[in-house]
Motif scaffolding. Sequence first.
Motif, PDB file in Angstrom:
ATOM      1  N   GLU A   5       0.865  -1.164   0.037  1.00 21.38           N
ATOM      2  CA  GLU A   5       0.034   0.115   0.042  1.00 21.38           C
ATOM      3  C   GLU A   5       0.954   1.100  -0.018  1.00 21.38           C
ATOM      4  O   GLU A   5       0.459   2.203  -0.605  1.00 21.38           O
ATOM      5  CB  GLU A   5      -1.030   0.118   1.370  1.00 21.38           C
ATOM      6  N   THR A   6       2.019   1.349   0.726  1.00 17.81           N
ATOM      7  CA  THR A   6       2.950   2.526   0.941  1.00 17.81           C
ATOM      8  C   THR A   6       3.379   2.441  -0.550  1.00 17.81           C
ATOM      9  O   THR A   6       3.498   3.846  -0.777  1.00 17.81           O
ATOM     10  CB  THR A   6       4.097   2.220   1.849  1.00 17.81           C
ATOM     11  N   LEU A  18       1.183   4.545  -2.989  1.00 13.28           N
ATOM     12  CA  LEU A  18       0.713   5.978  -2.662  1.00 13.28           C
ATOM     13  C   LEU A  18       1.375   7.145  -3.685  1.00 13.28           C
ATOM     14  O   LEU A  18       2.595   6.737  -4.192  1.00 13.28           O
ATOM     15  CB  LEU A  18       1.488   6.426  -1.378  1.00 13.28           C
ATOM     16  N   VAL A  34       1.502  13.027  -0.575  1.00 13.26           N
ATOM     17  CA  VAL A  34       1.245  13.153   0.890  1.00 13.26           C
ATOM     18  C   VAL A  34       0.672  14.554   0.851  1.00 13.26           C
ATOM     19  O   VAL A  34       1.107  15.385   0.457  1.00 13.26           O
ATOM     20  CB  VAL A  34       2.468  12.872   1.655  1.00 13.26           C
ATOM     21  N   LEU A  84       8.015  10.955  -3.204  1.00 15.66           N
ATOM     22  CA  LEU A  84       6.760  11.428  -2.905  1.00 15.66           C
ATOM     23  C   LEU A  84       6.541  12.924  -2.963  1.00 15.66           C
ATOM     24  O   LEU A  84       7.174  13.622  -2.086  1.00 15.66           O
ATOM     25  CB  LEU A  84       6.360  10.828  -1.644  1.00 15.66           C
ATOM     26  N   LYS A 100      -5.363   8.251  -3.624  1.00 15.46           N
ATOM     27  CA  LYS A 100      -3.995   7.632  -3.470  1.00 15.46           C
ATOM     28  C   LYS A 100      -2.924   8.361  -2.457  1.00 15.46           C
ATOM     29  O   LYS A 100      -1.875   8.708  -2.873  1.00 15.46           O
ATOM     30  CB  LYS A 100      -3.296   7.275  -4.629  1.00 15.46           C
ATOM     31  N   THR A 101      -3.623   9.289  -1.634  1.00 13.50           N
ATOM     32  CA  THR A 101      -2.970  10.239  -0.852  1.00 13.50           C
ATOM     33  C   THR A 101      -2.822   9.612   0.554  1.00 13.50           C
ATOM     34  O   THR A 101      -3.790   9.379   1.165  1.00 13.50           O
ATOM     35  CB  THR A 101      -3.616  11.923  -1.143  1.00 13.50           C
ATOM     36  N   LEU A 102      -1.642   9.906   1.195  1.00 14.20           N
ATOM     37  CA  LEU A 102      -1.516   9.801   2.428  1.00 14.20           C
ATOM     38  C   LEU A 102      -1.546  11.067   3.195  1.00 14.20           C
ATOM     39  O   LEU A 102      -1.207  12.129   2.776  1.00 14.20           O
ATOM     40  CB  LEU A 102      -0.051   9.361   2.720  1.00 14.20           C
ATOM     41  N   CYS A 147      -8.963  10.228   1.597  1.00 11.57           N
ATOM     42  CA  CYS A 147      -7.539   9.980   1.463  1.00 11.57           C
ATOM     43  C   CYS A 147      -7.463   8.155   1.701  1.00 11.57           C
ATOM     44  O   CYS A 147      -8.298   7.824   2.194  1.00 11.57           O
ATOM     45  CB  CYS A 147      -6.857  10.503   2.673  1.00 11.57           C
ATOM     46  N   ARG A 149      -4.937   6.571   3.409  1.00 15.57           N
ATOM     47  CA  ARG A 149      -4.779   6.289   4.627  1.00 15.57           C
ATOM     48  C   ARG A 149      -4.354   7.792   5.451  1.00 15.57           C
ATOM     49  O   ARG A 149      -3.926   8.588   4.929  1.00 15.57           O
ATOM     50  CB  ARG A 149      -3.549   5.503   4.647  1.00 15.57           C
TER      51      ARG A 149
END
Length: 601
Positions: free
Chosen positions: A286-287, A290, A293, A318, A336-338, A362, A364
Amino acid sequence: MCGIVAYIGDEKAGPILFDTLKRLEYRGYDSAGVAVKSDGAIEVIKSAGRIADLEKVYMALGSPGESMGIGHTRWATHGRPSDRNAHPHTSGEVAIVHNGIIENYLDLRELLTEMGYEFQSETDSEVLAHLINFYYQGDLLSAVSRALERVEGSYAIAVLAASSPYLVCARKDSPLVLGRGEGATYVASDVPALLPYTKDVIRMKDGEIACVYDDRVELRDLAGVPHAAEVERITWDADAAERGGYPHFMLKEIHEQPRAIRETIAGRISEINGDVRLPLGMSDEETASLERVTIIACGTSYHAGMLARYLFARAAGLPVDVEVASEFQHLQVRPKTLLLGITQSGETADTLMALKKAKTCCMRSLAITNVVGSTVTELVNATIYTRCGPEIGVAATKTFTSQLVALILLAVRLGRARGHLTPDQARKMLIELTKLPGLVQRVLEKREEIREIAEAYADAGCYFFIGRDYLYPISLEGALKMKEIAYIPSEGYAGGELKHGPLALITDNTPVVALATCGRKIQSNIKEVRARGADVIALASEGDPDIGKVASVVIELPETRPVFSAVLCTVVVQLLAYYTANKLGLPIDKPRNLAKCVTVE
Ligand code: M6R
């Protein structure tokens, strides 16, 4: 940071423990507890909440206990504030209170669970109680020594056992002070708690363990070699003592930064894997998926977010958007944003509102905060704690540099999960990071030099702070500190932006602080302002051959990676603002119109 106390003497322990705990409340106040020896057993009274409330419960129970006990006031680092997580922790006839972080507690917890011990709390500290109980066969000193041999991390502990005639205390990287009185010995994390009882104190040293009796203390190292106890006569008054002898909490908190950074790093680095252990609440897959951010924060925490923009792009590939929380309502978050909220208090209303709004779209959400169990932690998927202990001064200092360190750790974890950093690259960076507390200490040793410079410019009409790259956010932070506590109009600028307008403000009464440890381009900006009559105070790496030719004054800082030098420059701008405000006689810890935590939008 928590506060621990203990007492052994000829009076009832409970009232003395509560009185000393209240004097340590500035070290932590989310839960409290005491354990007292009573009829050959140990009675424990503890709960989440303030000490005064717990004291009422103790009195309602008829003030139990005899003349020996231990106590704790908690600032949570592992496990939220709750009755179960409050200290003391017990195992059989052993009770302990702990301040510090047991880094290998998960391994020890697994081992002790296999041995049949049942854990009641989520804390790292409880492993100590069970380990000591495991080794205890009537000799408490030996049991504690053997248990501590298995422990990695920092600790100050006080240990009580129902059948032991003495208490045991020990310390490593967390403070502990013993006070000798008439027929009694007092123990506390800090001197202020002891002053109503005695002014004769013994500051325990790292690696020392003490058998504490009512009429004496016996100090040894963990191998059993006796140490002489050096008794110091305290001359401070109680108020100054609470600030550790510093005139203001802000100055104390500035000086706590090496320790705060160490605690933020503690137990999170895996040198073998070249990686960082952090709870991100998402898998590496998942990370890796991304795409960006979005950071939301206010004030000083916003400046930490701005540094992450440079850091995450380089370490993790990122892109980062950094938003002032109160303006966030006007923006959209992409998929797909943290989402990352940064807030030392965890309670800033603007930040909480913006996070609530953004998190639905978001992938996560994460928070970086200093307060375990604060509201922000309930809004996000995972939280990274900065573990600084309470910050009392309104101006954020140690919480900011610890946020920067937490962001560096996060950048490495993201970079590793996304394959942007090799284990070797990460390892090198992390090894250097562990040296940062020592470098900060070296900067703190320059305080007199910085004080003289600050005092020389204290009547400036306006201050400028300029920096590029990682140091641009620090220039903003320097200007905020100068405005906030010294009330001097100040501007923070990216060096290259000066010529686009603000240069018009530069006069010979406008000192310019140039953050010049990252690259040489800033030197042309220094020349621009010098040519307009401004004095330039440059912060440069030791041995920079050219800076002395362009700046009026140079403060030399230890050489390190550019991103780490942002932390070193921060310490200097904090001290500059502090000594300026001090020279002007301003109320540094409580500047006008400001509150420590802004819970209104
Ligand atoms: O608790 P938070 O980090 O969310 O607080 C945000 C700001 O209110 C705070 O950083 C403020 O700017 C400080 N007083 C600056 O020193």
